[in-house]
Enzyme design. Structure first.
Site, mmCIF file in Angstrom:
data_model
loop_
_atom_site.group_PDB
_atom_site.id
_atom_site.type_symbol
_atom_site.label_atom_id
_atom_site.label_comp_id
_atom_site.label_asym_id
_atom_site.label_seq_id
_atom_site.Cartn_x
_atom_site.Cartn_y
_atom_site.Cartn_z
ATOM 1 N N PRO A 217 0.466 -1.779 0.179
ATOM 2 C CA PRO A 217 -0.265 -0.087 -0.245
ATOM 3 C C PRO A 217 0.599 1.553 -0.047
ATOM 4 O O PRO A 217 1.879 1.467 0.417
ATOM 5 C CB PRO A 217 -0.858 -0.550 1.706
ATOM 6 C CG PRO A 217 -0.770 -1.660 1.640
ATOM 7 C CD PRO A 217 0.085 -2.116 0.787
ATOM 8 N N CYS A 218 0.820 1.759 -1.051
ATOM 9 C CA CYS A 218 1.874 3.349 -1.188
ATOM 10 C C CYS A 218 0.897 4.622 -0.283
ATOM 11 O O CYS A 218 1.435 5.803 -0.731
ATOM 12 C CB CYS A 218 1.583 3.976 -2.741
ATOM 13 S SG CYS A 218 0.004 3.714 -3.490
#
EC number: 2.1.1.37
Length: 676
Positions: free
Chosen positions: A132-133
């Protein structure tokens, strides 16, 4: 007043209605792929359906944009892992193997997954995914800060640490190849520390690696989208990307899709408009193929089955349009800023939301499709219909083919599309990792970058015992000395002059007025003398030199400029990237690129991190590159014979026509100042 919408019955609505009602679209359920399997059937699936296939594992898979790219490049999905219900339903419908709901941030869940994957150890050829960014992206930072300050959220966002789970799975599954995708800020925001750590761990496990910042449009994606790609393989050190494709415009991507708005007779002179109470588009819309479709459209339409002997397009639907939004949209061009919108129509502050609305341009690429499209579509206004993009248009721009459908509501679909890796980008990256016939390595390999780092480590250890000790971090260089050297950066002193000044404070625990006076007197230039005068602010302060905990206070008291601060922390042993021209030049030449001249702050930094690596010696290597770049690896007539890594240089060819000097021994390092 009457408005016509393709696929929606004609309605009559009072003109004075202004807002739009809140609504949820219907929920689209999808049936699992015919070759999917349950957890308990996975070992049997491996021996049957998966027996003769090149298998892949997709972590943080979302709806499956990267999975689709892997499939197009020749892999079969054995398993995918995510923690979002609708996205997993989408993935299960479109791919074989397992689609698993696992929270990889939970240690117990991670261990359970590793046990489940044990039968596939050595069988899975590639592990892919994008941790997840959100915490790394610029768009997410202000939201996270607000949650911390106003809602009591823990400032240590554990989503940042999910890459550790990603690494753990790789180390257990032991694939031949690895593909990681993320936002560029995952590297740029923290000097690539996480990326360098991941690379180092992979290299220690026998992988060769490549980090690359990639423009998605170069691989057929019709949008501006830059991504960070990390590739690794343990069979051969070879990362050959295919040539760039011709850019695809928005017109080539979506202009064939049926129009959803037609003109009314009663409002605004017959311009397209839809009343707030009408829905825009439906799940199933008749499709009339273009007689001369673009190559992109032809690719997107491949595999679309007819519905009742009729060609259709699925999920060509978007949100209702407010009357005031329609008026704004109708006055906008592709270059119109929100601040230029009539003030009486604006609902948001123009100074805070300068790009709140964006009308797309047929002749250009779309702006990057992000998960924000699930909340509103103001960044994605259709070029000539006064509405925002539909699910299918957004999916096209992300390069999902028309047969690919998304489970859940309309917002669920937009969120899945915005979070996805564009399949064509995933395919391009995966193709780089395809097996090379005849190349098999059971024990892994030692990468070129590992060998370069080893050479730098040995060279730097020797240089720390020479008259260049002032340029390299270590116990021999106290914090006070590092501060003096940092202040003198940019003054173009010769090496002997710099050493003489640094030697004055070597071993000094506290600065006295007399010592500062000596430094000012020895300073050979007015610029150097002015820098030494700044030391008067720390006279008599013993505690600030006692430990590195006081670094920031030293920076503040000495009023260090950003470049001085960066160098001070590097020489003090901090793991920072020094973005100086000399170091960038060395990195570019070792990478065979021109990043030191064309794109220093992005591609130039990527070239640096490949060499610097991670671990205790990373600051020493970074300082070594700075020293080499400022002494032997000059812009013209570089003294390659004195460079410790010249054997690995890919940039020598361009300087071969009489521009390089013969080996110059130690003297070559004593000319151009190492403090530039």
């Amino acid at each position: 007043m009457v408005v016509l919408v393709v696929g929606v019955e004609v309605r009559t609505v009072a003109k004075q209605v202004y807002g739009v009602p809140l609504e949820r679209s219907d929920y689209l359920p999808l049936v699992a792929h015919q070759d999917s399997c349950r957890r308990e059937d996975f070992p049997k699936w491996l021996e049957s359906f998966g027996a003769d296939k090149r298998l892949a594992l997709d972590l943080f898979s979302g709806a499956g944009g990267l999975s689709l790219g892997l499939t197009r490049a020749g892999w079969t999905l054995a398993a995918a892992v995510d923690h979002s219900g609708p996205a997993l339903e989408t993935h299960a419908a479109n791919f074989p193997g397992m689609s698993l709901d696992v929270d990889l941030g939970e240690p117990a869940a991670l261990e359970e997954l590793l046990t489940l994957l044990q039968p596939a150890a050595g069988r899975i050829d590639l592990v892919a995914g994008g941790p997840p960014c959100q915490p790394f992206s610029r768009a997410g930072r202000s939201k996270i800060r607000d949650l911390v300050e106003n809602h009591g959220r823990n400032p240590v966002d554990l989503r940042k640490e999910l890459w550790r789970s990603y690494l753990r799975i790789i180390e257990v599954v032991k694939p031949r190849a690895v593909l990681m995708e993320n936002v560029p800020d995952m590297g740029l925001s923290d000097d690539f520390r996480v990326v360098r750590f991941i690379e180092q761990r992979l290299e220690n496990a026998g992988y060769a690696t490549q980090v690359r910042l990639v423009d998605a449009w170069r691989y057929g994606v019709p949008q501006h989208r830059k991504r960070l790609i990390l590739l690794a393989r343990n069979d051969v050190e070879q990362f050959d990307w295919e040539p760039d494709q011709e850019p695809v415009t928005l017109r080539e991507a979506i202009a064939d899709l049926p129009p959803l708005l037609v003109a009314t007779e009663e409002y605004a002179g017959g311009r397209p408009y839809i009343l707030p109470t009408e829905r825009v588009g439906v799940r199933r819309t008749p499709y009339v193929p273009s007689p001369a479709p673009s190559a992109f459209v032809a690719k997107m339409r491949e595999g679309v089955e007819q519905d009742q002997s009729e060609e259709v397009v699925w999920d060509h639907m978007t949100r209702r349009v407010r009357k005031d939004d329609w008026e704004i949209f109708s006055t906008m061009e592709s270059d119109t800023l929100y601040s230029a919108v009539d003030e009486s129509l604006r609902r948001y502050r123009a100074d805070s939301f300068t790009d709140k609305y964006k009308k797309l341009d047929w002749a250009q690429r779309s702006r990057s499709i992000t998960a924000h499209i699930a909340k509103d579509g103001y960044w994605y206004i259709h070029p000539d219909q006064n509405r925002t993009l539909t699910i299918r248009e957004a999916a096209r721009i992300q390069t999902f083919p028309d047969w690919f459908r998304f489970a859940g509501t309309r917002s669920d679909a937009f969120r899945q599309i915005g979070n996805a890796v564009p399949p064509l980008l995933g395919e391009a990256a995966a193709r780089v990792l395809r097996p090379v016939p005849g190349k098999v390595s059971e024990n892994g390999l030692e990468s070129r970058w590992s060998r370069i780092r080893t050479e730098l480590d040995g060279w730097a250890a020797k240089r720390r015992r020479s008259d260049e000790w002032v340029n390299l971090p270590g116990r021999h260089l106290p914090q006070l000395t590092a501060a003096v050297v940092a202040l003198l950066s940019g003054t173009r002193l010769q090496q002997a002059q710099l050493e003489a000044l640094a030697d004055q404070v070597r071993g000094v625990k506290v600065l006295s007025p007399q010592k500062v006076a000596v430094l000012k007197e020895l300073a050979p230039t007015p610029a150097a003398r002015a820098r030494m005068e700044r030391l008067e602010a720390v006279v008599g302060l013993r505690r600030i030199w006692a430990s590195r905990e006081h670094q920031d206070e030293v920076v503040r008291l000495l009023e260090m400029k950003p470049a001085e601060q960066s160098l001070f922390k590097l020489l003090n042993g901090d793991d920072v990237l020094w973005i100086g021209q000399g170091a960038l030049r060395v990195a570019a030449r070792l990478n065979g690129s021109d990043s030191d001249r064309t794109n220093r702050l992005s591609d130039g930094r990527v070239d640096l991190v490949r060499i610097v690596g991670s671990g205790d010696n990373a600051p020493l290597r970074m300082a070594s590159l700075r020293l080499i770049g400022n002494t032997v690896c000059r812009a013209r007539k570089p003294a390659c014979g004195s460079c410790p890594v010249s054997a690995f240089c890919l940039g020598q060819e361009e300087d071969s026509e009489g521009l390089r000097e013969a080996p110059a021994g130690d003297e070559s390092a004593r000319v151009a100042a190492s403090v530039s």
